[in-house]
Design an enzyme around this catalytic site. Structure first.
Site, mmCIF file in Angstrom:
data_model
loop_
_atom_site.group_PDB
_atom_site.id
_atom_site.type_symbol
_atom_site.label_atom_id
_atom_site.label_comp_id
_atom_site.label_asym_id
_atom_site.label_seq_id
_atom_site.Cartn_x
_atom_site.Cartn_y
_atom_site.Cartn_z
ATOM 1 N N LYS A 78 0.811 -1.217 0.000
ATOM 2 C CA LYS A 78 0.000 0.000 0.000
ATOM 3 C C LYS A 78 0.847 1.272 0.000
ATOM 4 O O LYS A 78 0.451 2.282 -0.554
ATOM 5 C CB LYS A 78 -0.887 0.016 1.245
ATOM 6 C CG LYS A 78 -2.321 -0.341 0.961
ATOM 7 C CD LYS A 78 -3.161 -0.003 2.169
ATOM 8 C CE LYS A 78 -4.484 -0.744 2.118
ATOM 9 N NZ LYS A 78 -5.108 -0.860 3.416
ATOM 10 N N ARG A 79 1.983 1.185 0.642
ATOM 11 C CA ARG A 79 2.863 2.351 0.719
ATOM 12 C C ARG A 79 3.187 2.899 -0.669
ATOM 13 O O ARG A 79 3.498 4.070 -0.833
ATOM 14 C CB ARG A 79 4.201 1.972 1.373
ATOM 15 C CG ARG A 79 4.198 1.878 2.861
ATOM 16 C CD ARG A 79 5.587 1.478 3.343
ATOM 17 N NE ARG A 79 5.990 0.176 2.803
ATOM 18 C CZ ARG A 79 7.040 -0.009 2.024
ATOM 19 N NH1 ARG A 79 7.797 0.992 1.675
ATOM 20 N NH2 ARG A 79 7.332 -1.228 1.587
#
Ligand code: GLU
Length: 470
Positions: free
Chosen positions: A239-240
Protein backbone atom coordinates in the site's frame (compact mmCIF):
# COMPACT_ATOMS: atom_id res chain seq x y z
CA UNK A 1 -6.96 -35.94 -17.02
CA UNK A 2 -7.96 -32.29 -17.42
CA UNK A 3 -5.23 -29.81 -16.68
CA UNK A 4 -6.50 -27.83 -13.71
CA UNK A 5 -5.15 -24.69 -12.09
CA UNK A 6 -6.56 -22.66 -9.26
CA UNK A 7 -6.42 -19.24 -7.69
CA UNK A 8 -6.77 -19.50 -3.94
CA UNK A 9 -6.91 -16.09 -2.30
CA UNK A 10 -7.50 -15.51 1.39
CA UNK A 11 -10.32 -12.97 1.68
CA UNK A 12 -8.54 -10.64 4.05
CA UNK A 13 -8.44 -7.62 1.75
CA UNK A 14 -8.99 -6.50 -1.82
CA UNK A 15 -7.51 -8.19 -4.89
CA UNK A 16 -4.08 -6.61 -5.22
CA UNK A 17 -1.90 -6.57 -8.32
CA UNK A 18 0.28 -9.42 -7.05
CA UNK A 19 -2.77 -11.64 -6.57
CA UNK A 20 -4.19 -10.54 -9.89
CA UNK A 21 -0.99 -11.52 -11.66
CA UNK A 22 -1.02 -14.94 -9.97
CA UNK A 23 -4.66 -15.36 -11.01
CA UNK A 24 -3.81 -14.28 -14.55
CA UNK A 25 -0.94 -16.74 -14.90
CA UNK A 26 -3.08 -19.60 -13.54
CA UNK A 27 -5.94 -18.64 -15.81
CA UNK A 28 -3.70 -18.30 -18.88
CA UNK A 29 -2.07 -21.63 -18.29
CA UNK A 30 -5.42 -23.37 -17.99
CA UNK A 31 -6.81 -21.58 -21.05
CA UNK A 32 -3.77 -22.31 -23.12
CA UNK A 33 -4.06 -26.01 -22.38
CA UNK A 34 -7.82 -26.27 -22.68
CA UNK A 35 -7.95 -26.88 -18.94
CA UNK A 36 -10.06 -25.77 -15.97
CA UNK A 37 -9.47 -22.82 -13.70
CA UNK A 38 -10.79 -22.97 -10.16
CA UNK A 39 -11.50 -20.09 -7.80
CA UNK A 40 -11.13 -21.15 -4.20
CA UNK A 41 -11.66 -18.79 -1.31
CA UNK A 42 -9.37 -19.70 1.59
CA UNK A 43 -11.46 -18.23 4.35
CA UNK A 44 -10.46 -20.41 7.30
CA UNK A 45 -9.01 -17.46 9.20
CA UNK A 46 -12.39 -16.43 10.55
CA UNK A 47 -11.10 -13.36 12.30
CA UNK A 48 -9.52 -11.81 9.24
CA UNK A 49 -11.82 -13.06 6.47
CA UNK A 50 -14.73 -10.85 5.42
CA UNK A 51 -17.57 -11.03 2.93
CA UNK A 52 -16.49 -7.61 1.74
CA UNK A 53 -13.12 -9.03 0.74
CA UNK A 54 -14.75 -11.98 -1.02
CA UNK A 55 -16.84 -9.50 -3.02
CA UNK A 56 -13.83 -7.30 -3.73
CA UNK A 57 -11.82 -10.25 -5.02
CA UNK A 58 -14.64 -11.39 -7.29
CA UNK A 59 -15.20 -7.81 -8.51
CA UNK A 60 -11.53 -7.62 -9.43
CA UNK A 61 -11.61 -10.97 -11.23
CA UNK A 62 -14.76 -9.97 -13.09
CA UNK A 63 -13.40 -6.59 -14.06
CA UNK A 64 -10.29 -8.26 -15.47
CA UNK A 65 -12.54 -10.81 -17.12
CA UNK A 66 -10.72 -13.78 -15.61
CA UNK A 67 -13.64 -16.18 -15.57
CA UNK A 68 -13.34 -19.36 -13.54
CA UNK A 69 -14.68 -22.72 -14.64
CA UNK A 70 -15.39 -24.06 -11.15
CA UNK A 71 -16.21 -22.45 -7.85
CA UNK A 72 -15.99 -20.29 -5.99
CA UNK A 73 -15.36 -22.93 -3.39
CA UNK A 74 -15.17 -21.82 0.22
CA UNK A 75 -12.93 -23.64 2.65
CA UNK A 76 -15.24 -22.88 5.55
CA UNK A 77 -17.80 -25.11 3.84
CA UNK A 78 -15.41 -28.01 3.78
CA UNK A 79 -14.55 -28.53 7.44
CA UNK A 80 -16.17 -31.96 7.55
CA UNK A 81 -13.99 -33.09 4.72
CA UNK A 82 -10.82 -31.76 6.40
CA UNK A 83 -11.78 -33.62 9.61
CA UNK A 84 -12.22 -36.77 7.60
CA UNK A 85 -8.74 -36.49 6.09
CA UNK A 86 -7.18 -35.70 9.47
CA UNK A 87 -8.81 -38.88 10.85
CA UNK A 88 -7.48 -40.76 7.85
CA UNK A 89 -3.94 -39.54 8.55
CA UNK A 90 -4.28 -40.49 12.23
CA UNK A 91 -5.58 -43.93 11.34
CA UNK A 92 -2.79 -44.60 8.85
CA UNK A 93 -0.16 -43.56 11.40
CA UNK A 94 0.80 -40.46 9.45
CA UNK A 95 -0.35 -38.07 12.14
CA UNK A 96 -0.41 -38.02 15.91
CA UNK A 97 -1.68 -36.16 18.92
CA UNK A 98 0.74 -33.77 20.57
CA UNK A 99 0.03 -32.59 24.13
CA UNK A 100 2.85 -30.08 24.35
CA UNK A 101 1.95 -26.58 25.41
CA UNK A 102 3.11 -23.63 23.35
CA UNK A 103 5.70 -22.88 26.05
CA UNK A 104 7.10 -26.40 25.86
CA UNK A 105 7.46 -26.17 22.10
CA UNK A 106 9.13 -22.80 22.45
CA UNK A 107 11.58 -24.30 24.96
CA UNK A 108 12.43 -27.08 22.47
CA UNK A 109 13.25 -24.52 19.84
CA UNK A 110 15.41 -22.55 22.24
CA UNK A 111 17.24 -25.68 23.24
CA UNK A 112 17.91 -26.63 19.62
CA UNK A 113 19.07 -23.11 18.90
CA UNK A 114 21.49 -23.19 21.84
CA UNK A 115 22.95 -26.42 20.48
CA UNK A 116 23.25 -24.93 17.02
CA UNK A 117 20.67 -27.37 15.66
CA UNK A 118 17.67 -26.72 13.42
CA UNK A 119 14.99 -25.01 15.49
CA UNK A 120 11.98 -27.26 15.43
CA UNK A 121 9.56 -29.37 17.40
CA UNK A 122 11.53 -32.37 18.61
CA UNK A 123 8.94 -35.09 17.96
CA UNK A 124 8.26 -35.71 21.67
CA UNK A 125 4.77 -37.14 21.07
CA UNK A 126 5.54 -38.73 17.72
CA UNK A 127 5.45 -42.29 18.96
CA UNK A 128 3.69 -41.95 22.31
CA UNK A 129 0.28 -43.34 23.11
CA UNK A 130 0.09 -42.53 26.84
CA UNK A 131 -2.44 -39.78 26.22
CA UNK A 132 -3.41 -37.76 29.27
CA UNK A 133 -7.16 -37.43 29.87
CA UNK A 134 -8.88 -34.05 29.49
CA UNK A 135 -5.86 -32.19 28.22
CA UNK A 136 -5.92 -30.18 25.02
CA UNK A 137 -3.85 -31.45 22.13
CA UNK A 138 -3.01 -30.54 18.58
CA UNK A 139 -2.56 -32.97 15.73
CA UNK A 140 0.78 -33.08 14.00
CA UNK A 141 1.77 -34.58 10.71
CA UNK A 142 4.44 -37.25 10.93
CA UNK A 143 6.93 -35.79 8.51
CA UNK A 144 9.45 -38.32 7.12
CA UNK A 145 12.64 -38.23 9.18
CA UNK A 146 15.11 -38.66 6.38
CA UNK A 147 15.38 -38.33 2.65
CA UNK A 148 14.76 -35.26 0.53
CA UNK A 149 11.76 -33.56 -0.97
CA UNK A 150 12.27 -32.26 -4.49
CA UNK A 151 10.08 -29.49 -5.81
CA UNK A 152 10.15 -29.69 -9.57
CA UNK A 153 9.31 -26.06 -9.94
CA UNK A 154 8.32 -24.95 -13.42
CA UNK A 155 9.69 -21.47 -12.87
CA UNK A 156 12.60 -21.96 -10.50
CA UNK A 157 13.80 -25.41 -11.52
CA UNK A 158 14.40 -28.26 -9.06
CA UNK A 159 14.56 -27.28 -5.43
CA UNK A 160 15.69 -29.94 -2.95
CA UNK A 161 14.84 -29.76 0.73
CA UNK A 162 16.07 -32.30 3.23
CA UNK A 163 13.37 -33.71 5.49
CA UNK A 164 15.64 -33.02 8.44
CA UNK A 165 14.85 -29.36 7.94
CA UNK A 166 11.14 -29.91 8.30
CA UNK A 167 8.95 -29.92 11.41
CA UNK A 168 6.15 -32.27 12.27
CA UNK A 169 3.76 -29.51 11.42
CA UNK A 170 0.43 -28.95 13.13
CA UNK A 171 -2.47 -29.95 10.89
CA UNK A 172 -5.26 -29.44 13.44
CA UNK A 173 -5.33 -26.88 16.25
CA UNK A 174 -6.46 -27.73 19.76
CA UNK A 175 -10.01 -26.63 18.87
CA UNK A 176 -9.99 -29.17 16.04
CA UNK A 177 -9.81 -26.64 13.21
CA UNK A 178 -7.48 -27.52 10.34
CA UNK A 179 -4.44 -25.42 9.47
CA UNK A 180 -3.56 -23.82 6.16
CA UNK A 181 -1.19 -26.51 4.89
CA UNK A 182 -3.75 -29.25 5.51
CA UNK A 183 -6.67 -27.45 3.87
CA UNK A 184 -4.65 -26.57 0.78
CA UNK A 185 -3.50 -30.14 0.39
CA UNK A 186 -6.99 -31.59 0.76
CA UNK A 187 -8.43 -29.07 -1.68
CA UNK A 188 -5.72 -29.44 -4.31
CA UNK A 189 -6.23 -33.19 -4.04
CA UNK A 190 -10.04 -33.22 -4.11
CA UNK A 191 -10.24 -30.56 -6.80
CA UNK A 192 -7.77 -32.50 -8.95
CA UNK A 193 -5.46 -29.54 -9.30
CA UNK A 194 -2.65 -30.48 -11.66
CA UNK A 195 -0.72 -27.19 -11.56
CA UNK A 196 -0.27 -24.99 -8.51
CA UNK A 197 0.69 -21.49 -9.58
CA UNK A 198 1.32 -19.15 -6.64
CA UNK A 199 3.61 -16.52 -5.23
CA UNK A 200 7.04 -17.67 -4.12
CA UNK A 201 6.25 -16.50 -0.59
CA UNK A 202 4.62 -19.95 -0.33
CA UNK A 203 7.69 -21.89 -1.34
CA UNK A 204 8.54 -22.94 2.20
CA UNK A 205 5.10 -24.56 2.49
CA UNK A 206 5.51 -26.65 -0.64
CA UNK A 207 7.74 -29.46 0.73
CA UNK A 208 5.36 -29.88 3.68
CA UNK A 209 2.40 -30.07 1.32
CA UNK A 210 4.18 -32.56 -0.93
CA UNK A 211 4.88 -34.80 2.07
CA UNK A 212 1.26 -34.73 3.19
CA UNK A 213 0.02 -35.44 -0.33
CA UNK A 214 2.43 -38.37 -0.55
CA UNK A 215 1.20 -39.73 2.79
CA UNK A 216 -2.35 -39.57 1.43
CA UNK A 217 -1.34 -41.39 -1.73
CA UNK A 218 -2.37 -38.37 -3.77
CA UNK A 219 -0.78 -37.26 -7.03
CA UNK A 220 1.68 -34.44 -6.56
CA UNK A 221 0.76 -31.44 -8.71
CA UNK A 222 3.30 -29.46 -10.69
CA UNK A 223 4.35 -26.28 -8.92
CA UNK A 224 5.16 -22.90 -10.37
CA UNK A 225 6.26 -20.29 -7.86
CA UNK A 226 6.12 -16.77 -9.21
CA UNK A 227 8.59 -14.21 -7.86
CA UNK A 228 7.34 -11.16 -6.00
CA UNK A 229 6.48 -7.76 -7.39
CA UNK A 230 8.59 -4.97 -5.98
CA UNK A 231 7.81 -1.28 -5.69
CA UNK A 232 10.10 1.32 -7.20
CA UNK A 233 12.15 1.33 -3.99
CA UNK A 234 13.00 -2.36 -4.37
CA UNK A 235 10.76 -3.39 -1.46
CA UNK A 236 7.84 -5.78 -1.79
CA UNK A 237 4.92 -3.95 -3.39
CA UNK A 238 2.48 -2.75 -0.77
CA UNK A 239 0.00 0.00 0.00
CA UNK A 240 2.86 2.35 0.72
CA UNK A 241 3.56 2.44 -3.01
CA UNK A 242 0.12 3.84 -3.83
CA UNK A 243 -2.56 1.97 -5.70
CA UNK A 244 -2.23 -1.78 -5.36
CA UNK A 245 -5.87 -2.80 -5.44
CA UNK A 246 -7.07 -3.88 -8.86
CA UNK A 247 -10.27 -1.87 -8.49
CA UNK A 248 -8.25 1.20 -7.61
CA UNK A 249 -6.71 0.93 -11.07
CA UNK A 250 -10.19 0.97 -12.54
CA UNK A 251 -11.01 4.03 -10.43
CA UNK A 252 -7.79 5.68 -11.57
CA UNK A 253 -8.78 5.26 -15.21
CA UNK A 254 -7.00 2.19 -16.50
CA UNK A 255 -8.58 -0.24 -18.95
CA UNK A 256 -8.67 -3.87 -17.81
CA UNK A 257 -6.86 -4.80 -21.05
CA UNK A 258 -4.03 -2.46 -20.10
CA UNK A 259 -3.65 -3.80 -16.57
CA UNK A 260 -3.75 -7.39 -17.83
CA UNK A 261 -1.20 -6.69 -20.54
CA UNK A 262 0.97 -4.87 -18.04
CA UNK A 263 0.70 -7.72 -15.53
CA UNK A 264 1.43 -10.46 -18.04
CA UNK A 265 4.69 -8.73 -18.94
CA UNK A 266 5.55 -8.15 -15.31
CA UNK A 267 7.32 -11.46 -14.76
CA UNK A 268 7.02 -13.06 -18.18
CA UNK A 269 8.31 -12.23 -21.62
CA UNK A 270 8.12 -13.35 -25.19
CA UNK A 271 11.07 -11.87 -27.06
CA UNK A 272 10.79 -8.11 -26.76
CA UNK A 273 7.08 -7.96 -27.55
CA UNK A 274 5.21 -5.59 -25.25
CA UNK A 275 1.62 -5.63 -26.49
CA UNK A 276 -0.41 -8.83 -26.27
CA UNK A 277 -4.07 -9.25 -27.02
CA UNK A 278 -5.90 -11.72 -24.81
CA UNK A 279 -5.76 -14.33 -27.57
CA UNK A 280 -2.03 -13.80 -28.03
CA UNK A 281 -1.38 -14.09 -24.31
CA UNK A 282 -3.22 -17.38 -24.22
CA UNK A 283 -1.34 -18.65 -27.23
CA UNK A 284 2.13 -17.55 -26.21
CA UNK A 285 2.17 -17.71 -22.40
CA UNK A 286 4.13 -20.45 -20.74
CA UNK A 287 5.03 -20.90 -17.10
CA UNK A 288 8.51 -21.97 -18.02
CA UNK A 289 9.16 -18.56 -19.57
CA UNK A 290 8.43 -16.72 -16.34
CA UNK A 291 11.25 -14.72 -14.80
CA UNK A 292 13.07 -16.17 -11.84
CA UNK A 293 13.87 -12.79 -10.37
CA UNK A 294 11.37 -10.37 -8.82
CA UNK A 295 9.89 -7.70 -11.07
CA UNK A 296 9.65 -4.01 -10.35
CA UNK A 297 6.32 -2.24 -10.76
CA UNK A 298 6.57 0.68 -13.13
CA UNK A 299 3.62 3.04 -13.33
CA UNK A 300 5.00 4.91 -16.35
CA UNK A 301 4.97 1.72 -18.34
CA UNK A 302 1.43 0.90 -17.22
CA UNK A 303 0.39 4.37 -18.41
CA UNK A 304 2.06 3.73 -21.76
CA UNK A 305 0.18 0.45 -22.15
CA UNK A 306 -3.06 2.14 -21.12
CA UNK A 307 -2.56 4.84 -23.74
CA UNK A 308 -1.94 2.18 -26.33
CA UNK A 309 -5.25 0.48 -25.58
CA UNK A 310 -7.26 3.68 -25.35
CA UNK A 311 -6.02 4.54 -28.83
CA UNK A 312 -6.28 1.13 -30.48
CA UNK A 313 -9.28 -0.69 -29.00
CA UNK A 314 -12.62 -0.07 -30.69
CA UNK A 315 -13.82 3.40 -29.57
CA UNK A 316 -17.25 1.92 -28.83
CA UNK A 317 -15.64 -0.49 -26.37
CA UNK A 318 -13.42 2.11 -24.71
CA UNK A 319 -16.55 4.26 -24.47
CA UNK A 320 -18.20 1.65 -22.22
CA UNK A 321 -15.41 2.13 -19.71
CA UNK A 322 -15.40 5.88 -20.16
CA UNK A 323 -19.11 5.84 -19.32
CA UNK A 324 -18.23 4.54 -15.85
CA UNK A 325 -15.90 7.48 -15.26
CA UNK A 326 -18.41 9.98 -16.59
CA UNK A 327 -20.95 8.67 -14.11
CA UNK A 328 -18.30 8.63 -11.39
CA UNK A 329 -17.69 12.32 -12.05
CA UNK A 330 -21.39 13.12 -12.21
CA UNK A 331 -21.39 13.98 -15.88
CA UNK A 332 -24.67 13.08 -17.58
CA UNK A 333 -23.94 12.21 -21.15
CA UNK A 334 -27.27 11.67 -22.92
CA UNK A 335 -27.33 15.33 -23.82
CA UNK A 336 -24.24 15.46 -26.01
CA UNK A 337 -21.98 13.57 -28.38
CA UNK A 338 -21.73 9.80 -28.16
CA UNK A 339 -18.89 8.70 -25.93
CA UNK A 340 -17.19 6.84 -28.73
CA UNK A 341 -16.77 10.20 -30.51
CA UNK A 342 -15.14 11.56 -27.38
CA UNK A 343 -12.78 8.58 -27.30
CA UNK A 344 -11.81 9.26 -30.91
CA UNK A 345 -10.81 12.85 -30.27
CA UNK A 346 -9.38 12.52 -26.75
CA UNK A 347 -7.62 9.12 -26.67
CA UNK A 348 -4.22 10.43 -27.67
CA UNK A 349 -4.44 13.43 -25.38
CA UNK A 350 -4.66 11.73 -21.98
CA UNK A 351 -3.03 9.11 -19.79
CA UNK A 352 -6.17 7.63 -18.30
CA UNK A 353 -9.93 7.42 -18.75
CA UNK A 354 -10.39 9.37 -15.56
CA UNK A 355 -8.48 12.21 -17.14
CA UNK A 356 -10.46 11.76 -20.36
CA UNK A 357 -13.68 12.23 -18.42
CA UNK A 358 -12.29 15.24 -16.59
CA UNK A 359 -11.32 17.08 -19.75
CA UNK A 360 -14.51 16.20 -21.62
CA UNK A 361 -16.99 17.75 -19.23
CA UNK A 362 -17.63 20.80 -21.44
CA UNK A 363 -19.07 18.57 -24.17
CA UNK A 364 -21.99 17.83 -21.84
CA UNK A 365 -22.17 20.62 -19.32
CA UNK A 366 -21.99 24.38 -19.61
CA UNK A 367 -19.18 25.76 -17.58
CA UNK A 368 -19.73 28.62 -15.22
CA UNK A 369 -16.26 30.05 -15.45
CA UNK A 370 -13.52 30.28 -18.00
CA UNK A 371 -10.10 29.00 -17.07
CA UNK A 372 -8.58 32.19 -15.63
CA UNK A 373 -5.26 32.00 -17.39
CA UNK A 374 -6.74 31.10 -20.78
CA UNK A 375 -9.38 33.80 -20.50
CA UNK A 376 -6.86 36.43 -19.50
CA UNK A 377 -4.77 35.65 -22.51
CA UNK A 378 -7.38 35.02 -25.18
CA UNK A 379 -10.66 36.66 -24.22
CA UNK A 380 -9.37 40.19 -24.58
CA UNK A 381 -11.05 43.16 -26.25
CA UNK A 382 -8.95 42.58 -29.37
CA UNK A 383 -10.60 39.17 -29.76
CA UNK A 384 -14.06 40.69 -29.98
CA UNK A 385 -13.94 41.36 -33.67
CA UNK A 386 -12.80 37.81 -34.49
CA UNK A 387 -15.46 36.26 -32.29
CA UNK A 388 -18.22 38.38 -33.75
CA UNK A 389 -17.21 37.60 -37.29
CA UNK A 390 -16.72 33.91 -36.77
CA UNK A 391 -20.04 33.74 -34.96
CA UNK A 392 -21.85 35.41 -37.83
CA UNK A 393 -20.32 32.95 -40.25
CA UNK A 394 -21.02 29.94 -38.07
CA UNK A 395 -24.63 31.02 -37.69
CA UNK A 396 -25.02 30.57 -41.43
CA UNK A 397 -23.75 26.99 -41.50
CA UNK A 398 -26.40 24.45 -42.37
CA UNK A 399 -24.21 21.37 -42.62
CA UNK A 400 -22.48 21.36 -39.21
CA UNK A 401 -19.44 19.28 -40.02
CA UNK A 402 -15.79 19.59 -39.05
CA UNK A 403 -14.70 20.15 -42.62
CA UNK A 404 -17.07 23.06 -43.14
CA UNK A 405 -16.25 24.55 -39.76
CA UNK A 406 -12.59 24.39 -40.55
CA UNK A 407 -13.17 26.44 -43.70
CA UNK A 408 -15.00 29.06 -41.71
CA UNK A 409 -12.18 29.56 -39.25
CA UNK A 410 -9.79 29.89 -42.18
CA UNK A 411 -12.02 32.34 -43.97
CA UNK A 412 -12.44 34.46 -40.85
CA UNK A 413 -8.68 34.69 -40.31
CA UNK A 414 -8.19 35.58 -43.94
CA UNK A 415 -10.86 38.26 -43.93
CA UNK A 416 -9.36 39.87 -40.83
CA UNK A 417 -5.90 39.36 -42.19
CA UNK A 418 -4.68 37.70 -38.99
CA UNK A 419 -3.12 34.32 -38.20
CA UNK A 420 -5.38 31.32 -37.51
CA UNK A 421 -4.55 31.45 -33.81
CA UNK A 422 -6.05 34.90 -33.43
CA UNK A 423 -9.41 33.43 -34.34
CA UNK A 424 -8.91 29.89 -33.12
CA UNK A 425 -7.71 30.54 -29.62
CA UNK A 426 -10.46 32.95 -28.52
CA UNK A 427 -12.98 30.61 -30.13
CA UNK A 428 -11.51 27.59 -28.35
CA UNK A 429 -11.60 29.31 -24.96
CA UNK A 430 -15.11 30.54 -25.71
CA UNK A 431 -16.54 27.10 -26.45
CA UNK A 432 -14.51 24.87 -24.12
CA UNK A 433 -13.71 27.27 -21.31
CA UNK A 434 -10.03 26.43 -21.54
CA UNK A 435 -6.96 26.77 -23.70
CA UNK A 436 -6.62 23.08 -24.57
CA UNK A 437 -8.93 20.90 -26.59
CA UNK A 438 -8.89 18.49 -29.48
CA UNK A 439 -8.68 20.03 -32.97
CA UNK A 440 -11.02 22.98 -32.95
CA UNK A 441 -13.07 21.94 -35.99
CA UNK A 442 -13.75 18.52 -34.40
CA UNK A 443 -14.55 20.10 -31.07
CA UNK A 444 -17.02 22.51 -32.64
CA UNK A 445 -18.61 19.72 -34.64
CA UNK A 446 -19.18 17.63 -31.54
CA UNK A 447 -20.51 20.54 -29.52
CA UNK A 448 -23.36 21.32 -31.95
CA UNK A 449 -24.30 24.65 -33.38
CA UNK A 450 -26.62 25.88 -30.63
CA UNK A 451 -24.07 25.33 -27.89
CA UNK A 452 -21.27 26.92 -29.88
CA UNK A 453 -23.23 30.08 -30.66
CA UNK A 454 -24.51 30.43 -27.12
CA UNK A 455 -21.02 30.02 -25.68
CA UNK A 456 -19.55 32.60 -28.04
CA UNK A 457 -22.16 35.02 -26.69
CA UNK A 458 -21.05 34.25 -23.14
CA UNK A 459 -17.45 34.88 -24.11
CA UNK A 460 -18.42 38.20 -25.69
CA UNK A 461 -20.26 39.14 -22.51
CA UNK A 462 -17.17 38.24 -20.53
CA UNK A 463 -15.05 40.50 -22.75
CA UNK A 464 -17.57 43.31 -22.42
CA UNK A 465 -17.45 43.07 -18.66
CA UNK A 466 -13.71 43.10 -18.76
CA UNK A 467 -13.79 46.24 -20.90
CA UNK A 468 -16.20 47.88 -18.51
CA UNK A 469 -13.90 47.22 -15.59
CA UNK A 470 -10.79 48.44 -17.36
N1 GLU B 1 -4.49 -18.59 0.41
C1 GLU B 1 -3.12 -18.35 0.10
C2 GLU B 1 -2.87 -16.87 -0.04
O1 GLU B 1 -3.76 -16.11 -0.14
C3 GLU B 1 -2.69 -19.02 -1.19
C4 GLU B 1 -2.49 -20.47 -1.04
C5 GLU B 1 -2.01 -21.16 -2.28
O2 GLU B 1 -2.03 -20.58 -3.37
O3 GLU B 1 -1.63 -22.31 -2.15
O4 GLU B 1 -1.75 -16.44 -0.04
Amino acid sequence: MTLTTRFAPSPTGYLHVGGARTALYSWLYAKKNGGDFILRIEDTDLERSTQESVDAIMDGMNWLNLEWTHGPYFQTQRFDRYKEVIEQLLASGNAYRCYCTAEEVEAMREEAKAKGEIEKYNGLWRDRTDYPADKPYVIRFKNPLDGDVVIKDMVKGDITISNEQLDDLIIARSDGTPTYNLTVVVDDWDMKVTHVVRGDDHISNTPKQINILAALGADIPQYAHIPMILGDDGKRLSKRHGAVSVMQYRDDGYLPEALLNYLVRLGWSHGDQEIFSREEMIELFDLKDCNRAPSGFNTDKLIWVNQHYMKTLAPEYVAEHLAWHMADQNITTDNGPSLSEIVKVQADRVKTLKEMAQISRYFYQDFTEFDAKAAKKHLRPVAKEALLLVKAKLAEVTDWQAENLHKIIDATAEELNVGMGKVGMPLRVAVTGAGNSPALDLTLALLTKDKVLARIDLALAFIAEREAQA
